[in-house]
Design a protein around this motif. Structure first.
Motif, short mmCIF file in Angstrom:
data_model
loop_
_atom_site.label_atom_id
_atom_site.label_comp_id
_atom_site.label_asym_id
_atom_site.label_seq_id
_atom_site.Cartn_x
_atom_site.Cartn_y
_atom_site.Cartn_z
N ALA A 188 2.24 -0.18 2.63
CA ALA A 188 1.44 -1.03 1.75
C ALA A 188 2.25 -2.26 1.33
O ALA A 188 1.74 -3.39 1.27
N GLU A 189 3.52 -2.02 1.10
CA GLU A 189 4.42 -3.12 0.70
C GLU A 189 4.52 -4.17 1.82
O GLU A 189 4.41 -5.37 1.58
N ILE A 190 4.69 -3.65 3.06
CA ILE A 190 4.78 -4.57 4.21
C ILE A 190 3.51 -5.41 4.31
O ILE A 190 3.56 -6.63 4.49
N LEU A 191 2.35 -4.72 4.16
CA LEU A 191 1.09 -5.45 4.26
C LEU A 191 1.00 -6.52 3.18
O LEU A 191 0.52 -7.62 3.41
N LYS A 192 1.47 -6.16 1.98
CA LYS A 192 1.36 -7.10 0.86
C LYS A 192 2.24 -8.32 1.13
O LYS A 192 1.85 -9.45 0.93
N LYS A 193 3.46 -8.04 1.67
CA LYS A 193 4.41 -9.13 1.86
C LYS A 193 4.07 -9.99 3.07
O LYS A 193 4.03 -11.21 2.99
N GLU A 194 3.86 -9.33 4.19
CA GLU A 194 3.69 -10.13 5.42
C GLU A 194 2.42 -9.74 6.17
O GLU A 194 2.38 -9.81 7.39
N GLY A 195 1.39 -9.28 5.45
CA GLY A 195 0.15 -8.93 6.13
C GLY A 195 -0.61 -10.17 6.56
O GLY A 195 -0.66 -11.16 5.83
N VAL A 196 -1.17 -10.13 7.77
CA VAL A 196 -2.01 -11.23 8.23
C VAL A 196 -3.30 -10.62 8.75
O VAL A 196 -3.30 -9.48 9.21
N PRO A 197 -4.42 -11.35 8.68
CA PRO A 197 -5.65 -10.81 9.26
C PRO A 197 -5.49 -10.71 10.78
O PRO A 197 -4.96 -11.63 11.40
N PHE A 198 -5.96 -9.56 11.34
CA PHE A 198 -5.80 -9.34 12.79
C PHE A 198 -6.44 -10.50 13.56
O PHE A 198 -5.83 -11.07 14.45
N VAL A 199 -7.70 -10.83 13.20
CA VAL A 199 -8.31 -12.05 13.72
C VAL A 199 -8.24 -13.07 12.59
O VAL A 199 -8.66 -12.77 11.48
#
Ligand code: FES
Lengths: 186, 502
Positions: free
Chosen positions: B235-246
């Motif tokens: 969840a932390e990774i997504l929050k920090k460097e999450g990007v929309p797949f498309v």
């Protein structure tokens, strides 16, 4: 629409809640149980013919083998091995030439024959007869058999499958109709 | 313009498209997952879609009846507009699908993506692998030619080795006692309805798991997975460097997808459709059945195994392998993900690929198969008959006529089932040759009944000449070539006499 299905819990749909609670809850449970039971029974009624259809071969096991003529005796010279062909007795009108089955006929002398299935006893590939070296050779994994069908070399676990045969009315007959495998030699 | 906007909003309100988009194509993935290593999964799915489309088109024309299938394939190749090309695309699509799926599996394995919490993604992937292989086998049967017929025979013979219910299973597999009309209908149903349906169902689950459990972040060495902390870390990774797949992580997938399509189309254009080979008539026994490349390795293994191991390798080994693959995420569900810290995993992949590759190569060349035309096709090299005595020349004739060349090569030509005989005289003595020819042994049949003594004499005399120049034939050390010197006195003579005369 969406509220109509929910019987419990939603306090913001007082009408639904009332509707859901007035009838006897045991009656609803009974209806649910009865519904499941009816569908299980119906499902079984559907499943029996379906399973029976697909797995018919487990239920009705007629012996598919019958006596088949391989033609007049004089098409097989003594001390020679010849290829022969028969139409498989178990056949459908749309089978085409795929239901023509070959076999090797070795005539020792007189009415003494050996009729070998074409299929290698290893994994079923078609063995081929080599007159000069007196061997049947298999093209798949290099199995070899002597002229009397005994295993000579390679991966086959046993000698060639042999058909039962009889001589009647000047013709050679074999009992066939099934692909030979290790668990079901001809 | 306002009405356009309004109707778009109305549609979205009814169809919930933005919500669907946000939770699927637009879901957040770790930016590190937008990697060239992560393109194989989507490419496999793309291949499947191509297979479904081309397959549906082919089914417009193909007739699944043993009497007509072959003709309809020929019709597709030669008469149907673009028929040959669609057959080629379908064939190359399947090759690409198996290859890319393998790459996908290796990548997932090496990147530890099967570990907690993505165990079931891996398990569903294993079932997709099985389905794809089943599609490959049933597809080979659809190309109903000689190879398909004998491939089915091999499949039935393997099934026939199942203990107890073998013959029933054969009957079930073939839909009858022999390969005939209903057999092809059965495999058509499997290839066109049942297995693709299963694949669609399992792929849906596979994709849903990718959405709910997230795409594996690019593993870093020294960041092991712990069940207790992983979810929070992700969840932390997504929050920090999450990007929309498309559109931010799909770019490389798109480029690779384009390359795959062009690759399939190009191969189809250059190499054309596969077969059909000879007609599916079992009475044409002059055939050399080989499976498609996915099954060459198994084919080769079956030739090389000693027969006591066969049942084990046919039934127990696949079961063990399957159980291992299914159990893998539960055995090693935590710990290091990066391949840099998992030498055993890397070795396992290298080992498996080498085994499969070498076996497939051997299956292609099949050195164990006698060369059925060796005796008539390959002449004995001239230098092997130059300056030979009449007896030796007669031996050369026997050698050729008795079809020894099917298994033994001379001058590099002939079968490879037995050893090459170019220098056999340096390995076997005369007596050993006679024994080998008459009794056979090793993998050689006995020829005692097929050769007269005179023929054996001639054959062995010829083989005695098969040695490099100036190298004498080997001889038996306890039968010296030259007679021993005469005994010098009676005592020596007595001791040289056989024991019983003393
Ligand atoms: S099928 Fe004949 S040797 Fe394998």
């Amino acid at each position: 629409m969406s509220g109509a299905h929910e019987q419990h819990g939603r306090s913001d749909h007082p009408a639904t809640e009332q509707k859901g609670n007035t009838p006897d809850p045991t009656r609803r449970d009974w209806l649910f149980t009865a519904g499941v039971a009816v569908n299980v029974a119906a499902g079984l009624l559907l499943a029996i013919p379906l399973v029976g259809f697909v797995f018919a071969s487990f239920v009705e096991r007629k012996d598919p083998r019958t006596w088949i003529s391989l033609g007049p005796l004089d098409s097989y010279p003594e001390k020679a091995t010849r290829i022969a062909m028969y139409r498989n007795p178990y056949t459908r009108p749309w089978d085409g030439e795929t239901a023509d089955i070959p076999c090797w006929v070795r005539r020792l002398q007189g009415n003494q024959f050996q009729v070998f299935a074409i299929n290698c006893t290893h994994l079923g590939c078609p063995v081929r007869w080599f007159q000069e070296s007196g061997l049947f050779l298999c093209p798949c994994h290099g199995g070899a058999y002597y002229e009397d069908g005994a295993r000579a070399a390679g991966p086959p676990p046993r000698g060639l499958y042999q058909y039962n045969y009889k001589v009647e009315n000047g013709q050679l007959w074999v009992k066939g109709g099934e692909m030979p495998t290790l668990s079901n030699p001809v | 313009m306002n009405w356009l906007r309004k109707s778009a909003i109305w549609l979205d309100d009814r169809l919930h498209l933005t919500a669907l988009y946000a939770s699927t194509a637009g879901h957040e993935v770790p930016a590190s997952a937008g990697s060239w290593f992560y393109v194989f999964g989507s490419a496999t799915l793309l291949c499947f879609v191509i297979q479904v489309i081309t397959g549906a088109c082919l089914a417009f024309v193909y007739i699944p009846s043993t009497n007509e299938a072959y003709t309809s394939l020929e019709y597709l190749n030669h008469a149907q507009f673009w028929g040959w090309y669609l057959r080629a695309v379908h064939n190359w699509g399947s090759n690409f699908m198996v290859a890319i799926m393998t790459a996908h599996m290796i990548q997932v394995f090496l990147f530890g993506a099967y570990k907690y919490p993505r165990e079931l993604t891996w398990v569903s992937g294993i079932f997709l692998l099985l389905c794809t292989l089943a599609m490959a086998f049933t597809g080979q049967v659809m190309r109903f030619d000689q190879d398909a017929y004998w491939g089915l025979t091999i499949g039935a013979s393997i099934t026939g080795r199942v203990p107890l219910i073998g013959s029933q299973l054969v009957h079930l597999l073939l839909a009858g006692p022999i390969i005939a009309g209903e057999t092809l209908s059965r495999f058509f149903t499997l290839h066109v309805f049942i297995i693709p349906g299963l694949i669609i169902a399992i792929v849906s689950m596979h994709l849903r798991l990718v959405l709910t459990k997230g795409i594996n972040e690019y593993p870093k060495p020294g960041h092991p997975v712990h069940k207790a902390t992983y979810d929070a870390e992700y969840a932390e990774i997504l929050k920090k460097e999450g990007v929309p797949f498309v559109p931010h992580a799909i770019g490389k997938d798109l480029i690779f997808a384009g390359i795959v399509i062009v690759g399939i189309l190009g191969c189809a254009l250059i190499f054309g459709p596969k077969g059909p080979g000879g007609p599916p008539n079992p009475t044409l026994v002059d055939t050399n059945p080989r499976p498609d490349f996915y099954f060459l390795a198994i084919f080769a293994a079956l030739a090389l195994l000693p027969d006591w191991m066969e049942v084990m390798v046919l039934f127990i080994a696949p079961a063990v392998l399957l159980i291992f693959l299914l159990a893998l995420p539960f055995i090693s569900g935590t710990g290091e993900k990066s391949a840099r810290r998992r030498p055993v995993a890397v070795l396992l992949v290298v080992f498996a690929m080498l085994v499969i590759g070498v076996l497939a190569y051997m299956g292609q060349t099949s050195p164990w198969s006698p060369q059925m035309s060796g005796w008539s096709g390959d002449a004995i090299p001239v230098e092997y008959v130059k300056g030979r005595t009449p007896l030796e020349l007669h031996g050369a004739l026997v050698f050729q006529n008795k079809q020894c060349r099917n298994c033994h090569s001379l001058g590099g030509q002939g079968g490879e089932r037995g050893p090459a005989l170019d220098s056999v005289a340096t390995r076997l003595t005369k007596d050993e040759m006679v024994r080998q020819v008459i009794q056979g042994g090793g993998n050689m049949p006995a020829y005692g009944k097929k050769l007269s003594p005179a023929e054996v004499d001639a054959l062995v005399a010829f083989m005695q000449t098969l040695r490099p120049k100036y190298v004498p034939p080997v001889r038996n050390s306890d039968k010296p070539e030259n007679p021993k010197p005469l005994p010098r006195d009676v005592a020596e003579l007595r001791s040289a006499l056989p024991r019983m005369n003393r």
